[in-house]
Design a protein around this motif. Structure first.
Motif, PDB file in Angstrom:
ATOM      1  N   LEU A 186      10.555  76.139  62.627  1.00 56.83           N
ATOM      2  CA  LEU A 186      10.550  75.243  63.785  1.00 56.83           C
ATOM      3  C   LEU A 186       9.355  75.522  64.684  1.00 56.83           C
ATOM      4  O   LEU A 186       8.650  74.601  65.116  1.00 56.83           O
ATOM      5  CB  LEU A 186      11.849  75.406  64.582  1.00 56.83           C
ATOM      6  CG  LEU A 186      13.063  74.612  64.117  1.00 56.83           C
ATOM      7  CD1 LEU A 186      14.283  74.989  64.956  1.00 56.83           C
ATOM      8  CD2 LEU A 186      12.818  73.116  64.191  1.00 56.83           C
ATOM      9  N   ILE A 237       6.523  72.729  65.358  1.00 60.15           N
ATOM     10  CA  ILE A 237       6.361  72.252  66.734  1.00 60.15           C
ATOM     11  C   ILE A 237       4.923  72.466  67.199  1.00 60.15           C
ATOM     12  O   ILE A 237       4.288  71.575  67.787  1.00 60.15           O
ATOM     13  CB  ILE A 237       7.349  72.966  67.683  1.00 60.15           C
ATOM     14  CG1 ILE A 237       8.785  72.504  67.397  1.00 60.15           C
ATOM     15  CG2 ILE A 237       6.989  72.688  69.145  1.00 60.15           C
ATOM     16  CD1 ILE A 237       9.837  73.290  68.150  1.00 60.15           C
ATOM     17  N   PRO A 287       6.092  67.876  74.124  1.00 60.52           N
ATOM     18  CA  PRO A 287       6.985  68.931  73.604  1.00 60.52           C
ATOM     19  C   PRO A 287       8.321  68.437  73.083  1.00 60.52           C
ATOM     20  O   PRO A 287       8.781  68.873  72.023  1.00 60.52           O
ATOM     21  CB  PRO A 287       7.154  69.859  74.818  1.00 60.52           C
ATOM     22  CG  PRO A 287       5.896  69.672  75.593  1.00 60.52           C
ATOM     23  CD  PRO A 287       5.525  68.229  75.437  1.00 60.52           C
ATOM     24  N   HIS A 288       8.968  67.499  73.787  1.00 60.38           N
ATOM     25  CA  HIS A 288      10.291  67.076  73.342  1.00 60.38           C
ATOM     26  C   HIS A 288      10.217  66.268  72.050  1.00 60.38           C
ATOM     27  O   HIS A 288      11.109  66.368  71.196  1.00 60.38           O
ATOM     28  CB  HIS A 288      10.996  66.284  74.444  1.00 60.38           C
ATOM     29  CG  HIS A 288      10.431  64.922  74.712  1.00 60.38           C
ATOM     30  ND1 HIS A 288       9.210  64.724  75.332  1.00 60.38           N
ATOM     31  CD2 HIS A 288      10.902  63.667  74.425  1.00 60.38           C
ATOM     32  CE1 HIS A 288       8.964  63.434  75.436  1.00 60.38           C
ATOM     33  NE2 HIS A 288       9.971  62.764  74.894  1.00 60.38           N
ATOM     34  N   ALA A 323       9.413  68.773  69.196  1.00 64.05           N
ATOM     35  CA  ALA A 323      10.589  69.575  68.862  1.00 64.05           C
ATOM     36  C   ALA A 323      11.579  68.780  68.019  1.00 64.05           C
ATOM     37  O   ALA A 323      12.160  69.302  67.047  1.00 64.05           O
ATOM     38  CB  ALA A 323      11.257  70.076  70.142  1.00 64.05           C
ATOM     39  N   GLU A 333      12.712  69.476  64.176  1.00 60.89           N
ATOM     40  CA  GLU A 333      14.129  69.650  63.823  1.00 60.89           C
ATOM     41  C   GLU A 333      14.510  68.789  62.622  1.00 60.89           C
ATOM     42  O   GLU A 333      15.206  69.244  61.705  1.00 60.89           O
ATOM     43  CB  GLU A 333      15.012  69.279  65.012  1.00 60.89           C
ATOM     44  CG  GLU A 333      16.509  69.341  64.684  1.00 60.89           C
ATOM     45  CD  GLU A 333      17.334  68.387  65.535  1.00 60.89           C
ATOM     46  OE1 GLU A 333      18.224  67.714  64.959  1.00 60.89           O
ATOM     47  OE2 GLU A 333      17.081  68.297  66.745  1.00 60.89           O
TER      48      GLU A 333
END
Length: 596
Positions: free
Chosen positions: A167, A171, A182-183, A186, A190
């Motif tokens: 991860l 990322i 970032p979100h 991420a 995932e």
């Protein structure tokens, strides 16, 4: 003003005066027919990569082989000479259906290439592969372009791979390379982690029924997320759109690409991305066909198979027809259909389906368009030492500057003034263009070329440097498989198979319930699972092994390499298998609506 200058200026005005003839040139030996009848005679219906691979494996095992190809040997992989472009004894300019590239995670096709003799090459035609050392992700509107080098810089002693380290690495990569917030980075990481730790049962039983757009939740995030990760990740690779593509299929190739970038799963002596050091015919297909012919393979180019006769539960003969309408009956002990899926469908007569009802699923399979367009230039233009992805192109354009990789100068072709070939591929034919309201399907060849040229200029010239200039253009050539362009009758004679959701179960295996009928092609069930030359080669090996088993042959079976699997995630896949059997979501899938 010279003819060349007039042609170039007419093109830039969108005039039909710049049209280039796209007539196909038939190639191959003879127009005879018939295959020796007997227990070791094989009729191969289709002469692309799958058919040539099967012929190679069978002839080396003592079978009598005849290949029937409706058009030109080599199929979609072949070079296509630009008709009438050769002058003063030079060959025609080398056009193509689309540029060929050979990822490092290919294993089956390279094995075949090593066994095709090439003068002065210890490893045969495999030695004609050369490394592409970068990919350029080009943007429009003054946004900075990104060059990603190969091999990708990695730690000398990386830590053990765990879900956490996976991860973190992904990322970081998405934030650094794709510049995702970032979100979004991420969440994308995932979803990749969920896939690489999913068991095979979940991949085929759950993810195959889900589109890549739904799996990656494109509706939740920005257009950049869709453009760079969700849709952008796949449309340039497999002619699919995220809303239409099976997650199982896209996930398999995305995982292979990721491991390849990490230096894992590549064949010995390879790199992430390789291309041929010359035209496909010269560096690979012509030597291959010549080798097979010398070994005894008979080629019947210009003859298309369109029907199978069934008797006693077996295929008794195939019917082939040429472009003049002459029809012949072909008898053989074994029949191997190596035709594209849209052609193989024509063989599904009531008698064939009665003998194997499971083949009816082939009719559920679909195709899409991925089409080559070459721009011949009067000067060398090595934009980057590899492929260019035009990230903001509505038509999903990719290109490669070929002369930097070729050993033979391009001025040895055509009229002697061509110095480079900017070979491009258009993968989205259903979306309005960047500068035209029309889709590529609605445009004339001249409009297609003009729009593509304008889009590439907008990407490459938007930061103050004129990389691509109008006076560089010598001529262009659109894949002649596109017919009726600019009319309501537009068609593509050589579409590509796409992996629609839920169609894994509809795809056949190489072996059918008809004991002497076999299938090969990138559309049957293969380990690589997507439309590739590697898949066609793998499928042919499976089909040949089926013939060897059914005939009771003592000859060694073909090796069939599988994509590399990272053992670091074996325990997680085993745990997921238990979860899937209980009807539970994947442990890492935080977006699953079934999760409390």
């Amino acid at each position: 003003m010279g003819d060349q200058a007039r042609s170039r200026r007419a093109f830039l005005r969108g005039s039909s005066a710049a049209a280039v003839s796209v007539a196909a040139v038939l190639a191959g030996a003879g127009t005879g027919y018939g295959s020796p009848k007997g227990g070791r005679s094989v009729a191969i219906l289709g002469g692309g990569v799958a058919g040539l691979t099967a012929a190679h494996e069978l002839i080396e095992r003592g079978f009598s082989v005849t290949v029937y190809e409706r058009n030109v040997l080599g199929g979609k992989a072949r070079s296509i000479g630009v008709p009438g472009s050769g002058k003063d004894g030079r060959p025609d300019l080398p056009g193509e259906h689309g540029f060929r590239f050979f990822p490092g995670f290919y294993h089956n096709l390279p094995d075949t290439m090593r066994r095709i003799p090439f003068l002065g090459k210890q490893n045969g035609t495999w030695d004609n592969l050369t490394r592409a050392s970068a990919v350029l992700m080009s943007r429009m509107g003054g946004r900075a372009d990104l060059t990603i080098p190969f091999p990708f810089p990695l730690p000398t002693n990386p830590p053990p791979l765990t879900p956490e380290s996976f991860l973190a690495s992904v990322i970081s990569m998405f934030q650094t390379l794709l510049r995702l917030p970032p979100h979004e980075a991420a969440f994308a990481a995932e979803k990749l982690l969920v896939f690489v730790t999913s068991c095979d049962e979940r991949r085929r039983g759950q993810w195959d029924d889900v589109t890549w757009a739904d799996y990656t939740r494109t509706a939740w995030f920005s257009g950049e997320y869709d453009k760079l990760f969700a849709d952008g990740l796949i449309r340039n690779l497999v002619a699919s759109k995220s809303k239409d593509a099976s997650t199982y299929s896209i996930g398999v190739v995305a995982e292979a690409v990721f491991w390849s970038l990490m230096g894992l799963g590549n064949e010995s002596g390879s790199s992430v991305d390789r291309v041929l050091c010359g035209s496909t015919n010269e560096m690979w297909l012509d030597p291959w066909i010549g080798y097979l012919r010398a070994k005894g393979v008979a080629f019947r180019a210009g003859w298309a198979a369109d029907a199978l006769e069934i008797g006693g539960g077996r295929v008794t003969a195939a019917s082939v027809v040429n472009k003049a309408g002459e029809r012949r009956r072909v008898e053989a002990g074994w029949f191997l259909s190596a035709m594209p899926v849209e052609r193989a469908m024509k063989l599904l007569s009531p008698a064939v389906l009665a003998a194997d009802p499971g083949l009816a699923g082939i009719r559920e399979l679909g195709t899409d368009w991925m089409v080559g367009l070459q721009f011949f230039l009067n000067r060398e233009l090595p934009i980057t030492p590899g492929h260019v992805n035009y990230e903001d192109s509505a038509w999903a354009i990719t290109s490669i500057s070929q002369q930097q990789f070729w050993k033979r100068p391009l001025d040895g072709y055509g009229d002697g003034t061509v110095r480079d070939c900017l070979s491009t591929i258009l993968s989205d034919w259903g979306r309005p263009g960047n500068f035209t309201a029309k889709t590529a399907r609605q445009c004339t060849p001249e409009q297609i070329a003009a729009e593509t040229w304008a889009v590439m200029k907008a990407h490459l010239n938007d930061t103050g440097q004129a990389v691509l200039e109008d006076d560089m253009l010598h001529s262009w050539f659109l894949d002649p498989a596109i017919t009726g362009a600019g009319t309501s009758d537009v068609d593509n004679d050589t579409p590509l198979f796409i992996q629609k959701p839920g169609t894994w179960k509809a795809r056949p295996t190489a072996r059918t319930a008809i004991p002497n009928l076999f299938f090969a092609g990138d559309w049957i069930r293969t380990n690589i699972n997507v439309t590739t030359m590697e898949g066609a080669n793998e499928a042919a090996r499976q089909a040949v092994n089926g013939i060897l088993d059914a005939s009771g042959s003592a000859e060694p079976r073909c090796s069939v390499a599988r994509l590399w699997v990272n053992p670091a995630f074996d325990a997680f896949k085993a745990a997921d298998r238990g979860m899937y059997q209980l009807g539970l979501p994947h442990a890492f899938d935080l977006a699953d609506p079934r999760r409390p």
